[in-house]
Design a protein around this motif. Structure first.
Motif, PDB file in Angstrom:
ATOM      1  N   LEU A 297      46.084  29.661  47.643  1.00 12.92           N
ATOM      2  CA  LEU A 297      45.181  29.850  48.241  1.00 12.92           C
ATOM      3  C   LEU A 297      44.242  29.813  46.655  1.00 12.92           C
ATOM      4  O   LEU A 297      43.596  30.711  46.006  1.00 12.92           O
ATOM      5  N   ASN A 298      43.290  29.094  46.409  1.00  6.82           N
ATOM      6  CA  ASN A 298      42.852  28.526  44.909  1.00  6.82           C
ATOM      7  C   ASN A 298      41.418  28.931  45.405  1.00  6.82           C
ATOM      8  O   ASN A 298      40.619  27.763  46.049  1.00  6.82           O
ATOM      9  N   MET A 299      40.567  29.508  44.458  1.00  3.30           N
ATOM     10  CA  MET A 299      38.922  29.840  45.023  1.00  3.30           C
ATOM     11  C   MET A 299      38.039  28.995  43.905  1.00  3.30           C
ATOM     12  O   MET A 299      38.601  29.810  42.712  1.00  3.30           O
ATOM     13  N   THR A 300      37.029  28.156  44.454  1.00  3.26           N
ATOM     14  CA  THR A 300      36.808  27.755  43.120  1.00  3.26           C
ATOM     15  C   THR A 300      35.638  27.555  43.867  1.00  3.26           C
ATOM     16  O   THR A 300      35.138  28.100  45.026  1.00  3.26           O
ATOM     17  N   GLY A 301      34.563  26.990  42.466  1.00  2.22           N
ATOM     18  CA  GLY A 301      33.355  26.463  43.351  1.00  2.22           C
ATOM     19  C   GLY A 301      31.739  28.127  42.277  1.00  2.22           C
ATOM     20  O   GLY A 301      32.464  29.175  41.672  1.00  2.22           O
ATOM     21  N   GLY A 302      30.829  28.187  42.550  1.00  2.00           N
ATOM     22  CA  GLY A 302      29.804  28.897  42.096  1.00  2.00           C
ATOM     23  C   GLY A 302      29.364  29.033  41.259  1.00  2.00           C
ATOM     24  O   GLY A 302      29.802  28.162  40.776  1.00  2.00           O
ATOM     25  N   ALA A 303      28.443  29.847  40.529  1.00  2.00           N
ATOM     26  CA  ALA A 303      27.500  29.134  39.593  1.00  2.00           C
ATOM     27  C   ALA A 303      28.198  29.773  38.154  1.00  2.00           C
ATOM     28  O   ALA A 303      29.754  29.985  38.517  1.00  2.00           O
ATOM     29  N   MET A 304      28.575  28.518  37.138  1.00  2.00           N
ATOM     30  CA  MET A 304      28.813  28.785  36.063  1.00  2.00           C
ATOM     31  C   MET A 304      30.272  28.094  36.477  1.00  2.00           C
ATOM     32  O   MET A 304      31.502  28.044  35.311  1.00  2.00           O
ATOM     33  N   GLY A 305      30.938  28.579  37.636  1.00  2.00           N
ATOM     34  CA  GLY A 305      32.281  27.458  37.571  1.00  2.00           C
ATOM     35  C   GLY A 305      32.047  25.853  37.661  1.00  2.00           C
ATOM     36  O   GLY A 305      33.106  25.392  37.870  1.00  2.00           O
TER      37      GLY A 305
ATOM     38  N   THR B 299      37.140  31.053  39.017  1.00  2.00           N
ATOM     39  CA  THR B 299      35.561  31.010  39.887  1.00  2.00           C
ATOM     40  C   THR B 299      35.251  32.653  38.484  1.00  2.00           C
ATOM     41  O   THR B 299      35.854  33.322  38.142  1.00  2.00           O
ATOM     42  N   GLY B 300      34.070  32.578  38.374  1.00  2.00           N
ATOM     43  CA  GLY B 300      33.595  33.244  37.702  1.00  2.00           C
ATOM     44  C   GLY B 300      32.885  34.722  38.088  1.00  2.00           C
ATOM     45  O   GLY B 300      31.896  35.682  37.675  1.00  2.00           O
ATOM     46  N   TRP B 301      33.294  34.746  38.686  1.00  2.00           N
ATOM     47  CA  TRP B 301      32.942  35.948  39.760  1.00  2.00           C
ATOM     48  C   TRP B 301      33.548  36.627  40.752  1.00  2.00           C
ATOM     49  O   TRP B 301      35.121  36.440  40.915  1.00  2.00           O
ATOM     50  N   VAL B 302      33.088  38.345  40.752  1.00  2.00           N
ATOM     51  CA  VAL B 302      34.253  38.777  41.778  1.00  2.00           C
ATOM     52  C   VAL B 302      34.488  38.423  43.619  1.00  2.00           C
ATOM     53  O   VAL B 302      33.236  38.583  43.564  1.00  2.00           O
ATOM     54  N   HIS B 303      34.960  38.697  44.072  1.00  2.00           N
ATOM     55  CA  HIS B 303      35.256  38.941  45.369  1.00  2.00           C
ATOM     56  C   HIS B 303      36.368  39.892  46.431  1.00  2.00           C
ATOM     57  O   HIS B 303      36.867  40.549  45.320  1.00  2.00           O
TER      58      HIS B 303
END
Ligand code: C2O
Ligand code: CU
Length: 464
Positions: free
Chosen positions: A328-336, A390-394
């Motif tokens: 599972l590849n997580m992408t997107g969001g601001a900065m990404g 991504t640049g964020w924690v999830h």
């Protein structure tokens, strides 16, 4: 947004600490239906604000009533929807009959205004769970539609005087101290760290005080009901031991000896505390700690009591030698960069982001796809390899199953990890989790930062 302690603490400084009210507890012992009525109500969220907030709640309180049932008992809940929009109830962390999982659009149709829905299920595992709306939950949970669900051991290990539930929420209040409705659904929140608040409550109260006795053993059940805030706690100060994570007990109470301890959205931790003097629980992510629960400790037992451990639940152990690995590849969001996101079969580009509001993707696809992420046959061990690009924690949540983390960023974890239903994954980290897909049906897998889920971080899998 950080919790803005200065702004609010200064106004609350002259306020009184409210003694924790006894919680309304509903139990299903008589085998009848527990009534949950979702509807609007007004409640003050900040003690020194004159304004009552427009909330959506169950049975006119937030959190909703504590539902307490015995392990293995049949639970019957009748939901009545008095809201202006459709809703459902999800029983977070319960290894439940799929038809009762409450996921609008996947396991049931959302219940329209004015109608009812009967939930009926068995809770196989004792522990600390919670229930919350699962239709537009970024909106419904932010307004107060959640409550604790406690499944008691056959022989309750801690009596009711030594068993405290703390449902923690962080609210975004406006300058009047009322729930900020104008920023609900902000695309800024959806594409960054989610909706973060500036005020915290426990069981709907600001800085409640709990009365404890010195030397006695208390089980504090902490539930993070925030939309997106990862709570940073300081357990070292308390000498607290962990009894359970996400409802599932550890083999033995384990001393927490590092700080900060992270409790992600939807995660629970049961802490064992044997107090000797007054203390407070604090959130420590900001410039100054934010005390959200106070404990007033009076003289108690002369000798500390023995510490009760909790019986383990029977969860099938993953067999890694026969596992099927799913990536599972997580992408997107601001900065990404919002690149290469497919939504409803089309690549999103330019202004489409504003229209679709889809800014995150799993394996390149935003939100529920027609096809599941994977199909498992019943009893198969699945290793889910999540790559957070991504640049964020999830805060990733698996419905209907508990799992163990087996690898973090390429390194096998040395000790056996606890069972969980939600795990935190930091920016650019890879985490592998393993579980036995033994619960038939269609299950959601999503980020529990509710804005991220709404903005694309949602997929599902099917167990045959
Ligand atoms: Cu706590 Cu999909 O939910
Ligand atoms: Cu997320």
């Amino acid at each position: 947004m950080r919790i803005n302690r200065r702004q609010f603490l200064s106004s609350a400084a002259g306020g009184v600490a409210l003694a924790a009210l006894p919680r309304t507890v509903l139990s299903a012992k008589d085998d009848g239906f527990i009534e949950l009525i979702a509807g609007p109500m007004k409640q003050k969220l900040h003690p020194s604000s004159p304004v009552r907030s427009d909330l959506w709640t169950y049975n006119n309180m937030t959190p909703g009533p504590e539902i307490r049932v015995s392990q293995g008992a049949r639970v019957r809940v009748r939901l009545t929807n008095n809201l202006e929009e459709p809703t459902t109830v999800h029983w977070h962390g319960i290894r439940i009959d799929n038809r009762m999982d409450g996921v609008a659009g996947l396991t049931q149709d959302a219940v329209p205004p004015g109608e009812t829905f009967d939930y009926e299920f068995v809770a196989p595992d004792a522990g600390t769970y919670w229930y919350h709306a699962h239709n537009k939950s970024w909106n419904q949970v932010a307004r107060g539609l959640y409550g604790p669900l406690i499944v008691e051991e056959a022989e309750p290990t801690y009596d009711r005087d030594h068993d405290l539930t703390l449902v923690i929420d962080d609210w975004r209040l406006n300058s009047d101290g009322a729930l900020d409705l104008s920023s609900l659904g902000s695309l800024m929140d959806w594409s960054h760290g989610g909706r973060l608040g500036n005020w915290m409550t426990v069981n709907g109260e600001s800085l409640p005080t709990f009365d404890l006795r010195a030397g006695e053993s208390y089980r504090l059940r902490l539930i993070n009901a925030s939309n997106s805030r990862v709570l940073e706690l300081d357990p070292v100060k308390l000498g607290a031991r962990v009894l359970a994570y996400d409802g599932q007990p550890l083999p033995a109470p384990t001393l927490l000896d590092y700080s900060p301890f992270l409790l992600g959205p939807a995660q629970r931790v049961d802490l064992l505390v044997v107090p000797d003097e007054d203390f407070a629980l604090e959130e420590v992510s900001g410039d100054e700690p934010f005390a959200f629960a106070a404990f007033s400790v009076s003289v108690g037992a002369a000798e500390p009591e023995p510490v009760p451990t909790l019986p383990l639940n029977a969860i099938p152990e993953p067999d890694l030698s026969k596992a099927v690995t799913v990536r599972l590849n997580m992408t997107g969001g601001a900065m990404g960069g919002f690149t290469d996101i497919v939504y409803q079969g089309k690549k999103i580009e330019g202004e489409d982001f504003r229209r679709t509001r889809q800014v995150w993707a799993f394996n390149g696809v935003a939100n529920l796809a027609e096809e599941p992420l994977f199909r498992a046959s019943r009893g198969e061990t699945i290793v889910l390899e999540t790559v957070n690009d991504t640049g964020w924690v999830h805060a990733m949540h698996l419905h209907g199953h508990h799992f163990r983390v087996t690898e973090r960023s390429g390194a096998t974890v040395d000790e056996e990890q606890p069972w969980r239903d939600t795990f935190l994954i930091g920016p650019q980290q890879t985490t592998k989790i393993a579980f036995v897909a033994d619960n038939p049906g269609m299950w959601l897998l999503h980020c529990h930062m509710l804005e991220h889920a709404a903005a694309g971080m949602n997929t599902w899998f099917e167990v045959g």
